[in-house]
Design a protein around this motif. Structure first.
Motif, short mmCIF file in Angstrom:
data_model
loop_
_atom_site.label_atom_id
_atom_site.label_comp_id
_atom_site.label_asym_id
_atom_site.label_seq_id
_atom_site.Cartn_x
_atom_site.Cartn_y
_atom_site.Cartn_z
N ASP A 198 -0.04 11.48 2.79
CA ASP A 198 -0.77 10.18 2.57
C ASP A 198 -1.87 9.87 3.53
OD1 ASP A 198 -0.53 7.14 1.54
OD2 ASP A 198 -0.41 7.15 3.55
N TYR A 209 -8.77 7.69 -2.21
CA TYR A 209 -7.33 7.43 -1.80
C TYR A 209 -6.62 6.69 -2.61
CZ TYR A 209 -3.64 5.68 1.11
OH TYR A 209 -2.43 5.21 1.63
N SER A 210 -7.20 5.51 -3.17
CA SER A 210 -6.82 4.59 -4.34
C SER A 210 -6.39 5.47 -5.41
CB SER A 210 -7.73 3.42 -4.28
OG SER A 210 -8.93 3.81 -4.82
N ALA A 233 -5.98 9.69 3.34
CA ALA A 233 -6.42 8.52 3.94
C ALA A 233 -7.51 8.81 4.91
CB ALA A 233 -5.53 7.54 4.55
N GLN A 266 -5.74 1.11 7.59
CA GLN A 266 -6.01 1.45 6.43
C GLN A 266 -7.42 2.06 6.05
OE1 GLN A 266 -3.38 0.89 4.18
NE2 GLN A 266 -2.24 -0.10 5.74
N GLY A 314 -2.04 6.58 -6.23
CA GLY A 314 -1.84 5.43 -7.23
C GLY A 314 -0.24 5.27 -7.19
N LYS A 315 -0.11 4.06 -7.85
CA LYS A 315 1.27 3.64 -8.15
C LYS A 315 2.20 4.77 -8.56
CE LYS A 315 4.02 -0.09 -9.73
NZ LYS A 315 4.16 -1.40 -10.48
N THR A 353 0.60 -0.94 -0.03
CA THR A 353 0.10 0.07 0.02
C THR A 353 0.85 1.16 -0.19
OG1 THR A 353 -0.07 0.12 2.51
CG2 THR A 353 -1.79 -1.26 1.40
N GLU A 361 -12.00 1.98 2.35
CA GLU A 361 -12.27 0.90 1.12
C GLU A 361 -11.39 -0.20 0.97
OE1 GLU A 361 -10.81 3.88 0.96
OE2 GLU A 361 -9.40 3.94 -0.64
N GLN A 362 -10.37 -0.25 1.82
CA GLN A 362 -9.55 -1.41 1.71
C GLN A 362 -9.65 -2.42 2.68
OE1 GLN A 362 -5.43 -0.15 1.98
NE2 GLN A 362 -5.78 1.39 0.30
#
Length: 329
Positions: free
Chosen positions: A122, A133-134, A126, A291, A138-139, A58, A294-295
Motif C-alpha cells: 500500500d 492509488y485510488s 501511494a 496520504q 480500491g475497496k 482509506t 490526490e487525496q
C-alpha cells in the motif's frame, strides 16, 4: 513396554515461569496484565477512531484496523492463560485446548505477517504510483488482500497443528514454554520428528522470508522514488509515511525469524520464551498522517494523534519491561 502416546495424554503442563520466586511472579503478573490491557485498549481505540472518523476511511487505515483486530485475537489466544499460569503454575491444559490455542496463535500470527506485507505494498503504491492509488487500492482490492491474508493464515495454521498433534507424545508432557508453540511440542514427541521439522521450516520460510522479502523490495523501490523527490518537504512526508511501518516490520519479522528459522541444534527454549514475551505484547504500527497527493494531503485529526500516542506508550512500556525481564532472567 511401549511409551504412552498422544491418545493417552489428555493434559499438558507449562513450565512457563515456574523457576521464578513467587514475588517475581506477582510482579510479572501485574506488568503483563497492565501491558495486556494497554494493548487491548490501544487496539480498541484505533479501531473505534478509524470507524468513526470518515477522514480515516482509506486503505492504509483499513489495513491498520485489520491489523489491530488480528493483534487483539493474537494476544487473547496467549496472554490470559499465561496470566492464569503465573498465579497457578501447576494448572494443566487439555490437549484439545492446546491445539486450539496453537491454531489461533498461528492463524493470527501468520495473518499479521501478510497484513504487514500488504501495508508495505500500500505504501509502495501511494508513493511510487500516487496518480493511480485510488484505482489500484480500491475497496474491493483491499477486502480481497485482507481476506487473502487471513485465508493463508488459517491454511498454514491447520497444516502446522495437524503435523504436531499427529505425533505420539512421550510421558514427559511438560511444555518448556508459557503457551502451546510448535517447537516445544515437537520436543515432547517420542518418535522421529525430522519430517515435522521440515514442514515447520518450510512453513516458516513461506510466512516469514517470502513476505519479508516482498516488504523490503517495496521499500527499495520506495527509497529509490524518494531520492528523486527534490523538495525537503516531500522527503519528510515520504519518510513519515514509511518509518513507523518499517520499524514494526523489522521487530515483527526479526523476533519471529529468530524463533522459527534458526537451526534445531542452536534452539534454546529459554531464549525463545524470552523473545516471545516481547513478541506477544508488541502493538500495531503507528497510524501515519500522510496520504497520497490526490487525496489533498489531509492532516491528522486530534483523535488519530491520540491513537498514535497510546500505541507509542505501549511500545515504550514493552521495551522497558523487556529490559527488566532480561536482567532478572
Amino acid at each position: 513396554m511401549p511409551k504412552p502416546n498422544s491418545s493417552f495424554v489428555t493434559e499438558l503442563l507449562f513450565e512457563g515461569f515456574s523457576s521464578f520466586r513467587r514475588q517475581h511472579k506477582l510482579v510479572f503478573f501485574v506488568v503483563f496484565l497492565t501491558l495486556y490491557l494497554l494493548t487491548l485498549s490501544g487496539n480498541v481505540i484505533i479501531m473505534t477512531i478509524i470507524r468513526l472518523d470518515h477522514h480515516l476511511h482509506t486503505p492504509m487505515y483499513f489495513f491498520l484496523s485489520m491489523l489491530s483486530i488480528s493483534e487483539t485475537c493474537y494476544t487473547v489466544a496467549i496472554i490470559p492463560h499465561m496470566l492464569s499460569g503465573l498465579l497457578n503454575p501447576h494448572q494443566p491444559i487439555a490437549t484439545q485446548s492446546c491445539a486450539t490455542q496453537l491454531l489461533f496463535y498461528l492463524t493470527f500470527g501468520i495473518n499479521n505477517c501478510f497484513l504487514l506485507t500488504v501495508m508495505g505494498y500500500d505504501r509502495y503504491v501511494a508513493i511510487c504510483n500516487p496518480l493511480r492509488y485510488s484505482v489500484i487500492m480500491g475497496k474491493r482490492a483491499c477486502i480481497q488482500l485482507a481476506s487473502g491474508s487471513l485465508g493463508i493464515g488459517i491454511g498454514m495454521a491447520i497444516v502446522q497443528v495437524t503435523s504436531v498433534f499427529g505425533l505420539p507424545f512421550c510421558d514427559a508432557f511438560v511444555i518448556s514454554h508459557f503457551f502451546c508453540d510448535v517447537r516445544p511440542l515437537l520436543k515432547l514427541a517420542c518418535t522421529d520428528t525430522t519430517v515435522n521439522e521440515i514442514i515447520n521450516f518450510v512453513v516458516s520460510i513461506c510466512v516469514l522470508v517470502l513476505p519479508m522479502g516482498l516488504v523490503f523490495i517495496s521499500y527499495v523501490l520506495i527509497i529509490s522514488t524518494i531520492l528523486k523527490i527534490a523538495s525537503a518537504e516531500g522527503w519528510k512526508k515520504a519518510f513519515a509515511t514509511c518509518a513507523s511501518h518499517l520499524t514494526v516490520v523489522i521487530i515483527h519479522y526479526g523476533c519471529a525469524s529468530i524463533i522459527y528459522l534458526k537451526p534445531k541444534s542452536q534452539s534454546s527454549l529459554g531464549q525463545d520464551r524470552l523473545i516471545s514475551v516481547t513478541y506477544s505484547h508488541h502493538s500495531p504500527t503507528e497510524p501515519c498522517c500522510v496520504q497520497p497527493e490526490e487525496q489533498g494531503g489531509q492532516r491528522c485529526s486530534a483523535q488519530s494523534r491520540g491513537a498514535k500516542d497510546s500505541v507509542s506508550l505501549m511500545k515504550r512500556g514493552c521495551e522497558g519491561f523487556s529490559f527488566a525481564f532480561i536482567n532478572m532472567y
